[in-house]
Write a protein that holds these residues in place. Structure first.
Motif, PDB file in Angstrom:
ATOM      1  N   LEU A  65     -10.111 -17.031  -0.757  1.00 30.92           N
ATOM      2  CA  LEU A  65      -9.120 -16.019  -1.128  1.00 30.92           C
ATOM      3  C   LEU A  65      -8.131 -15.748   0.013  1.00 30.92           C
ATOM      4  CD1 LEU A  65     -11.482 -13.535  -3.012  1.00 30.92           C
ATOM      5  CD2 LEU A  65      -9.758 -15.047  -4.028  1.00 30.92           C
ATOM      6  N   ASN A  66      -8.640 -15.622   1.228  1.00 26.81           N
ATOM      7  CA  ASN A  66      -7.759 -15.434   2.388  1.00 26.81           C
ATOM      8  C   ASN A  66      -8.559 -15.799   3.633  1.00 26.81           C
ATOM      9  OD1 ASN A  66      -6.294 -14.367   4.641  1.00 26.81           O
ATOM     10  ND2 ASN A  66      -5.173 -13.020   3.256  1.00 26.81           N
ATOM     11  N   HIS A  67      -8.377 -17.032   4.094  1.00 27.51           N
ATOM     12  CA  HIS A  67      -9.197 -17.511   5.208  1.00 27.51           C
ATOM     13  C   HIS A  67      -8.906 -16.771   6.515  1.00 27.51           C
ATOM     14  CE1 HIS A  67      -5.495 -19.822   5.767  1.00 27.51           C
ATOM     15  NE2 HIS A  67      -5.878 -20.041   7.019  1.00 27.51           N
ATOM     16  N   THR A  68      -7.690 -16.281   6.682  1.00 28.66           N
ATOM     17  CA  THR A  68      -7.353 -15.539   7.901  1.00 28.66           C
ATOM     18  C   THR A  68      -8.110 -14.223   7.961  1.00 28.66           C
ATOM     19  OG1 THR A  68      -5.137 -16.518   7.969  1.00 28.66           O
ATOM     20  CG2 THR A  68      -5.485 -14.507   9.245  1.00 28.66           C
ATOM     21  N   TYR A  69      -8.043 -13.447   6.881  1.00 22.68           N
ATOM     22  CA  TYR A  69      -8.744 -12.164   6.837  1.00 22.68           C
ATOM     23  C   TYR A  69     -10.249 -12.362   6.970  1.00 22.68           C
ATOM     24  CZ  TYR A  69      -4.725  -9.283   5.403  1.00 22.68           C
ATOM     25  OH  TYR A  69      -3.547  -8.590   5.362  1.00 22.68           O
ATOM     26  N   SER A  70     -10.795 -13.255   6.150  1.00 16.65           N
ATOM     27  CA  SER A  70     -12.240 -13.440   6.109  1.00 16.65           C
ATOM     28  C   SER A  70     -12.786 -13.928   7.449  1.00 16.65           C
ATOM     29  CB  SER A  70     -12.614 -14.428   4.999  1.00 16.65           C
ATOM     30  OG  SER A  70     -14.016 -14.506   4.848  1.00 16.65           O
ATOM     31  N   SER A 119      -7.917  -7.288  13.251  1.00 20.32           N
ATOM     32  CA  SER A 119      -9.248  -7.403  12.649  1.00 20.32           C
ATOM     33  C   SER A 119     -10.312  -6.872  13.596  1.00 20.32           C
ATOM     34  CB  SER A 119      -9.554  -8.868  12.299  1.00 20.32           C
ATOM     35  OG  SER A 119      -8.790  -9.299  11.204  1.00 20.32           O
ATOM     36  N   PHE A 120     -10.195  -7.255  14.870  1.00 18.64           N
ATOM     37  CA  PHE A 120     -11.170  -6.805  15.864  1.00 18.64           C
ATOM     38  C   PHE A 120     -11.157  -5.283  15.992  1.00 18.64           C
ATOM     39  CE2 PHE A 120     -12.650  -5.915  20.174  1.00 18.64           C
ATOM     40  CZ  PHE A 120     -13.802  -6.685  20.232  1.00 18.64           C
ATOM     41  N   LEU A 121      -9.971  -4.700  16.040  1.00 21.94           N
ATOM     42  CA  LEU A 121      -9.856  -3.251  16.213  1.00 21.94           C
ATOM     43  C   LEU A 121     -10.384  -2.488  15.010  1.00 21.94           C
ATOM     44  CD1 LEU A 121      -6.304  -2.982  17.847  1.00 21.94           C
ATOM     45  CD2 LEU A 121      -8.511  -2.661  18.967  1.00 21.94           C
ATOM     46  N   PHE A 163      -8.679   3.216  15.337  1.00 24.54           N
ATOM     47  CA  PHE A 163      -8.050   3.301  14.016  1.00 24.54           C
ATOM     48  C   PHE A 163      -6.525   3.329  14.143  1.00 24.54           C
ATOM     49  CE2 PHE A 163     -12.024   4.737  11.835  1.00 24.54           C
ATOM     50  CZ  PHE A 163     -11.941   3.882  10.745  1.00 24.54           C
ATOM     51  N   LEU A 164      -6.013   4.145  15.067  1.00 26.82           N
ATOM     52  CA  LEU A 164      -4.567   4.250  15.254  1.00 26.82           C
ATOM     53  C   LEU A 164      -3.965   2.916  15.682  1.00 26.82           C
ATOM     54  CD1 LEU A 164      -4.321   7.725  17.045  1.00 26.82           C
ATOM     55  CD2 LEU A 164      -3.521   7.171  14.734  1.00 26.82           C
ATOM     56  N   CYS A 165      -4.626   2.225  16.595  1.00 24.96           N
ATOM     57  CA  CYS A 165      -4.134   0.931  17.075  1.00 24.96           C
ATOM     58  C   CYS A 165      -4.160  -0.119  15.969  1.00 24.96           C
ATOM     59  CB  CYS A 165      -4.961   0.458  18.263  1.00 24.96           C
ATOM     60  SG  CYS A 165      -4.770   1.445  19.758  1.00 24.96           S
ATOM     61  N   SER A 166      -5.243  -0.157  15.197  1.00 22.03           N
ATOM     62  CA  SER A 166      -5.363  -1.163  14.142  1.00 22.03           C
ATOM     63  C   SER A 166      -4.343  -0.918  13.031  1.00 22.03           C
ATOM     64  CB  SER A 166      -6.783  -1.174  13.558  1.00 22.03           C
ATOM     65  OG  SER A 166      -7.078   0.047  12.906  1.00 22.03           O
ATOM     66  N   TYR A 167      -4.142   0.357  12.679  1.00 25.01           N
ATOM     67  CA  TYR A 167      -3.149   0.677  11.647  1.00 25.01           C
ATOM     68  C   TYR A 167      -1.738   0.377  12.149  1.00 25.01           C
ATOM     69  CZ  TYR A 167      -6.128   2.771   8.079  1.00 25.01           C
ATOM     70  OH  TYR A 167      -7.043   2.956   7.067  1.00 25.01           O
ATOM     71  N   GLY A 168      -1.526   0.545  13.453  1.00 27.38           N
ATOM     72  CA  GLY A 168      -0.220   0.226  14.017  1.00 27.38           C
ATOM     73  C   GLY A 168       0.091  -1.265  13.955  1.00 27.38           C
ATOM     74  N   LEU A 169      -0.928  -2.099  14.113  1.00 28.74           N
ATOM     75  CA  LEU A 169      -0.728  -3.555  14.080  1.00 28.74           C
ATOM     76  C   LEU A 169      -0.610  -4.097  12.656  1.00 28.74           C
ATOM     77  CD1 LEU A 169      -3.092  -4.917  16.883  1.00 28.74           C
ATOM     78  CD2 LEU A 169      -0.617  -5.186  16.759  1.00 28.74           C
ATOM     79  N   GLN A 172      -1.703  -2.348   6.286  1.00 26.49           N
ATOM     80  CA  GLN A 172      -2.215  -2.710   4.966  1.00 26.49           C
ATOM     81  C   GLN A 172      -3.648  -3.239   5.047  1.00 26.49           C
ATOM     82  OE1 GLN A 172       0.801  -5.341   3.224  1.00 26.49           O
ATOM     83  NE2 GLN A 172       1.174  -3.771   1.675  1.00 26.49           N
ATOM     84  N   LYS A 173      -3.870  -4.190   5.950  1.00 29.65           N
ATOM     85  CA  LYS A 173      -5.217  -4.736   6.099  1.00 29.65           C
ATOM     86  C   LYS A 173      -6.185  -3.644   6.540  1.00 29.65           C
ATOM     87  CE  LYS A 173      -6.176  -7.545   9.566  1.00 29.65           C
ATOM     88  NZ  LYS A 173      -6.242  -8.781  10.372  1.00 29.65           N
ATOM     89  N   SER A 174      -5.778  -2.829   7.498  1.00 34.15           N
ATOM     90  CA  SER A 174      -6.645  -1.765   7.998  1.00 34.15           C
ATOM     91  C   SER A 174      -6.996  -0.772   6.893  1.00 34.15           C
ATOM     92  CB  SER A 174      -5.967  -1.032   9.162  1.00 34.15           C
ATOM     93  OG  SER A 174      -5.743  -1.919  10.240  1.00 34.15           O
ATOM     94  N   LEU A 175      -6.008  -0.455   6.055  1.00 34.53           N
ATOM     95  CA  LEU A 175      -6.259   0.479   4.948  1.00 34.53           C
ATOM     96  C   LEU A 175      -7.269  -0.092   3.966  1.00 34.53           C
ATOM     97  CD1 LEU A 175      -5.600   3.072   3.386  1.00 34.53           C
ATOM     98  CD2 LEU A 175      -3.704   1.833   2.301  1.00 34.53           C
ATOM     99  N   TRP A 176      -7.087  -1.366   3.601  1.00 31.58           N
ATOM    100  CA  TRP A 176      -8.010  -1.978   2.635  1.00 31.58           C
ATOM    101  C   TRP A 176      -9.400  -2.162   3.224  1.00 31.58           C
ATOM    102  CZ3 TRP A 176      -7.138  -1.216  -2.023  1.00 31.58           C
ATOM    103  CH2 TRP A 176      -5.863  -1.320  -2.581  1.00 31.58           C
TER     104      TRP A 176
END
Length: 202
Positions: A65-70, A119-121, A163-169, A172-176
């Protein structure tokens, strides 16, 4: 239509990967009444083999489905999960921190840096949030936990920063990932409650 399908694929990848991380975490910590029930009814090795098969299938589906995310989410979860045992020697002959450096370097070579770092954050933030929610239970069971290691207030502050750093980068991914965490936690909480009742029945 395409943006909708794209989002569904991304959410599916996060969900599949999140399920794998959750099951693997429960197996490693020997946690979860659903596992205790399965171990009670079936041979432990049989259940481990079955779960391993399902986890591999889910991880493959997530990569389709999404190799980068997974890939970035799963390997980030693996690295973060090993933080408390960095000097432990692995079957490869390398220490944990050496393997983690190699995995991190491979991720940065294969994928865009912002995908790897976001992803790490977000995984680290979710881990801290999970530790905050479970710190009393983990302390009682003797499970290593950030709250028990560095303190509740410090963990909460560090979690908010991540959370703030990951949402800043990548908001959308952080929210999901955040929504998926709460969804999976709710599903497994319901499973545990159901299987706890079954365990109590002789």
């Amino acid at each position: 239509l395409y943006p909708m399908l794209y989002n569904i694929k991304n959410i599916g990848a996060i969900l599949c990967t999140g399920m794998v991380i959750k099951i693997l975490d429960d197996v490693m910590d020997n946690d979860g009444y659903y596992l205790k029930y399965l171990f009670k009814k079936h041979h432990k090795q049989t259940i481990h083999n079955m779960l391993l098969g399902y986890m591999l299938l889910l991880l493959c589906l997530g990569n389709i489905l999404n190799h980068t995310y997974s890939s970035t989410l799963f390997i980030s979860a693996y690295i973060i999960g090993m933080f408390f045992d960095l000097n432990m020697k692995m079957p490869s002959g390398l220490k944990v921190y050496q393997e983690c450096i190699i995995y991190g370097a491979v991720l940065l070579i294969v994928f865009p840096w912002h995908q790897v770092v976001s992803s790490f954050l977000i995984v680290w933030a979710i881990q801290l949030l999970d530790d905050i929610l479970d710190y009393k239970k983990d302390k009682k069971l003797g499970i290593k936990n950030y709250v028990n290691a560095i303190g509740l207030v410090e963990t909460i502050l560090f979690c908010l920063i991540l959370f703030l750093c990951s949402y800043g980068l990548n908001w959308q991914k952080s929210l999901w990932v955040t929504i998926t965490f709460f969804f999976i936690s709710t599903v497994f909480h319901c499973l545990d409650r159901n299987f706890y009742e079954r365990i109590k029945i002789p």
